[in-house]
Each structure stands twice: as structure tokens, then as C-alpha cells.
Write a protein that holds these residues in place. Structure first.
Motif, short mmCIF file in Angstrom:
data_model
loop_
_atom_site.label_atom_id
_atom_site.label_comp_id
_atom_site.label_asym_id
_atom_site.label_seq_id
_atom_site.Cartn_x
_atom_site.Cartn_y
_atom_site.Cartn_z
N PRO A 40 43.04 34.95 43.61
CA PRO A 40 42.32 34.39 42.47
C PRO A 40 43.28 34.05 41.33
O PRO A 40 44.25 34.78 41.09
N ASP A 41 42.99 32.97 40.62
CA ASP A 41 43.80 32.59 39.46
C ASP A 41 43.40 33.41 38.23
O ASP A 41 44.24 33.83 37.45
N PHE A 42 42.10 33.60 38.06
CA PHE A 42 41.58 34.33 36.91
C PHE A 42 40.54 35.34 37.39
O PHE A 42 39.89 35.15 38.40
N LEU A 43 40.38 36.41 36.60
CA LEU A 43 39.35 37.40 36.84
C LEU A 43 38.53 37.54 35.56
O LEU A 43 39.09 37.56 34.46
N VAL A 44 37.24 37.61 35.72
CA VAL A 44 36.35 37.92 34.60
C VAL A 44 35.70 39.24 34.95
O VAL A 44 35.00 39.35 35.96
N LEU A 45 35.98 40.27 34.15
CA LEU A 45 35.40 41.59 34.38
C LEU A 45 34.36 41.86 33.30
O LEU A 45 34.55 41.53 32.14
N MET A 46 33.25 42.50 33.71
CA MET A 46 32.19 42.83 32.77
C MET A 46 31.66 44.22 33.06
O MET A 46 31.48 44.58 34.24
N ALA A 47 31.46 44.99 32.01
CA ALA A 47 30.89 46.33 32.14
C ALA A 47 29.43 46.27 31.72
O ALA A 47 29.14 46.00 30.56
N PRO A 48 28.49 46.50 32.66
CA PRO A 48 27.07 46.45 32.31
C PRO A 48 26.65 47.56 31.35
O PRO A 48 25.61 47.48 30.72
N LYS A 49 27.48 48.61 31.26
CA LYS A 49 27.21 49.69 30.30
C LYS A 49 28.54 50.26 29.83
O LYS A 49 29.60 49.92 30.37
N VAL A 50 28.51 51.10 28.84
CA VAL A 50 29.73 51.71 28.31
C VAL A 50 30.42 52.48 29.44
O VAL A 50 29.78 53.19 30.20
N ARG A 51 31.75 52.30 29.53
CA ARG A 51 32.54 53.02 30.53
C ARG A 51 33.52 53.92 29.81
O ARG A 51 34.15 53.52 28.83
N THR A 52 33.69 55.12 30.32
CA THR A 52 34.65 56.05 29.71
C THR A 52 36.06 55.83 30.25
O THR A 52 37.02 56.31 29.67
N THR A 53 36.17 55.12 31.35
CA THR A 53 37.46 54.88 31.98
C THR A 53 38.01 53.53 31.51
O THR A 53 37.39 52.51 31.75
N ARG A 90 56.94 35.97 43.86
CA ARG A 90 56.71 34.81 42.99
C ARG A 90 56.37 33.63 43.88
O ARG A 90 57.09 33.32 44.81
N VAL A 91 55.24 33.03 43.61
CA VAL A 91 54.77 31.90 44.42
C VAL A 91 54.50 30.71 43.52
O VAL A 91 54.36 30.85 42.30
N SER A 92 54.42 29.54 44.11
CA SER A 92 54.12 28.33 43.36
C SER A 92 52.98 27.60 44.05
O SER A 92 52.98 27.44 45.27
N LYS A 93 52.00 27.21 43.25
CA LYS A 93 50.85 26.47 43.76
C LYS A 93 50.57 25.33 42.80
O LYS A 93 50.32 25.54 41.63
N GLY A 94 50.66 24.12 43.29
CA GLY A 94 50.40 22.96 42.45
C GLY A 94 51.35 22.85 41.27
O GLY A 94 50.95 22.42 40.20
N GLY A 95 52.59 23.29 41.47
CA GLY A 95 53.58 23.22 40.40
C GLY A 95 53.49 24.35 39.38
O GLY A 95 54.26 24.41 38.43
N TYR A 158 29.84 51.09 37.44
CA TYR A 158 30.44 49.97 38.16
C TYR A 158 30.79 48.86 37.19
O TYR A 158 30.38 48.85 36.03
N MET A 159 31.57 47.94 37.68
CA MET A 159 31.95 46.75 36.92
C MET A 159 31.52 45.55 37.75
O MET A 159 31.38 45.63 38.95
N ARG A 160 31.37 44.45 37.07
CA ARG A 160 31.14 43.19 37.76
C ARG A 160 32.40 42.37 37.65
O ARG A 160 33.06 42.35 36.62
N ARG A 161 32.76 41.70 38.76
CA ARG A 161 33.98 40.90 38.79
C ARG A 161 33.65 39.50 39.30
O ARG A 161 32.99 39.34 40.32
N LEU A 162 34.17 38.53 38.59
CA LEU A 162 34.08 37.15 39.03
C LEU A 162 35.52 36.67 39.24
O LEU A 162 36.34 36.73 38.33
N GLU A 163 35.82 36.25 40.48
CA GLU A 163 37.13 35.72 40.81
C GLU A 163 37.05 34.20 40.69
O GLU A 163 36.12 33.58 41.23
N VAL A 164 38.04 33.62 40.02
CA VAL A 164 38.07 32.17 39.83
C VAL A 164 39.34 31.64 40.47
O VAL A 164 40.44 32.09 40.14
N ARG A 165 39.16 30.69 41.37
CA ARG A 165 40.30 30.01 42.01
C ARG A 165 40.27 28.56 41.58
O ARG A 165 39.26 27.88 41.77
N LEU A 166 41.37 28.08 41.02
CA LEU A 166 41.45 26.70 40.60
C LEU A 166 41.76 25.81 41.80
O LEU A 166 42.42 26.25 42.74
N PRO A 167 41.32 24.56 41.77
CA PRO A 167 41.60 23.66 42.90
C PRO A 167 43.09 23.34 43.01
O PRO A 167 43.86 23.48 42.12
#
Length: 167
Positions: A40-53, A90-95, A158-167
Motif C-alpha cells: 500500500p502507498d498510504f494507510l488511513v487508520l481510525m480508532a472507533p473508540k479511545v485506545r490506551t495503546t 528501496r524500490v521504485s514504482k512509476g518513478g 480494534y482499529m480500522r485500516r484503509l490501504e490505498v494503492r495508487l495506480p
């Protein structure tokens, strides 16, 4: 491309996942999907409630020049199920250059990778702790930032995670 998932501490559903390996213990600093052909290029993490960790985040460029020959030459072995294959740090994707790193699944295969891994293990002491409030969001550039987790204590959430992959 988007991929949505729940992250649960101590999950037994995915024994090869970080939760399956570490349970309620600390997670090492890593990039998500280091074993994938296209992490994934980006991650969006969200906590549905307060987390102590807290979530730990760290920029490896504080100890590693990502444009150095060493970073470009570092090769790791990854063993997934019955397959073993090699990946570059180290990798290269699309420059666009990026890194991939997860010490739980990546084994250094050359001197450059051994040196990279030694320096990566030192990064935890420089990590920033992100405290979680209810519905807080954290957007990470998974191409360059490492993240991990402290030991889970108290009520496991738990956490929610959205993985984003760019074209």
C-alpha cells in the motif's frame, strides 16, 4: 485500489499477521505489506473508540539515506507460506522511490541489508507516540514512514485500516 480491514490485538484469525505473532505485545516498526509485490502507498487508520495503546511512527530517513547505494543494494529474503523470494529495501514504482521493511518477515541477504536492519532497530527510541481519541484518524505515507505499536494493556480495542494503492 482500496482495501479495508479491522486490526484486532491478539487476533488468532491470522496467525502470520503481526497480531498473530505478537498478540498483545509490542509491534516492531514496519511498513505494511512489505511482502507484497505492490505494498500500500498510504494507510488511513481510525480508532472507533479511545485506545490506551499508542501507535508509534518514525521517519527512517533520520538514520538512513534512502538515496544511498547501501539502501539501493539492500536485499532481504521473505518467506511466506511455502515460498521464499527476495525483495529490495528501496524500490521504485512509476518513478517514485519507496521502502519496504518488516523485521518479522524480512531476513537480510547481504551486508547492506544487515546494516540497514541494525539501524532500523535503533529507530524505536526516536519514534513519536500517537495517542488515540475516539474517531481519530492517522494518515501514513507507507512508502516512507514506519509504524508500530506499544504493548496493549487494559481493554483491547480494534482499529480500522484503509490501504490505498495508487495506480
Amino acid at each position: 485500489m482500496l482495501r479495508y480491514s479491522y486490526l484486532r490485538p491478539g487476533s488468532i484469525s491470522a496467525l502470520k499477521s503481526l497480531s498473530g505473532i505478537h498478540g498483545f505485545g509490542e509491534f516492531p516498526l514496519h511498513t505494511d505489506g512489505a511482502h507484497l509485490h505492490h505494498p500500500p502507498d498510504f494507510l488511513v487508520l481510525m480508532a472507533p473508540k479511545v485506545r490506551t495503546t499508542p501507535t508509534l511512527i518514525c521517519d527512517p530517513q533520520s538514520v538512513i539515506d534512502l538515496n544511498s547505494e547501501e539502501a539501493k543494494q539492500a536485499v532481504f529474503s521473505v518467506k511466506r507460506q511455502r515460498r521464499t523470494y527476495h525483495v529490495q529495501f528501496r524500490v521504485s514504482k512509476g518513478g517514485v522511490s519507496s521502502i519496504r521493511y518488516n523485521p518479522d518477515i524480512m531476513i537480510p541477504k547481504n551486508i547492506a541489508a544487515q546494516d540497514i536492519q541494525a539501524r532500523m532497530l535503533e529507530l524505536r527510541k526516536h519514534a513519536i507516540k500517537v495517542q488515540w481519541e475516539k474517531f481519530a484518524l492517522l494518515i501514513l505515507d507507507n512508502r516512507f514512514m514506519l509504524h508500530g505499536r506499544g504493548q496493549v494493556s487494559g481493554t483491547a480495542s480494534y482499529m480500522r485500516r484503509l490501504e490505498v494503492r495508487l495506480p
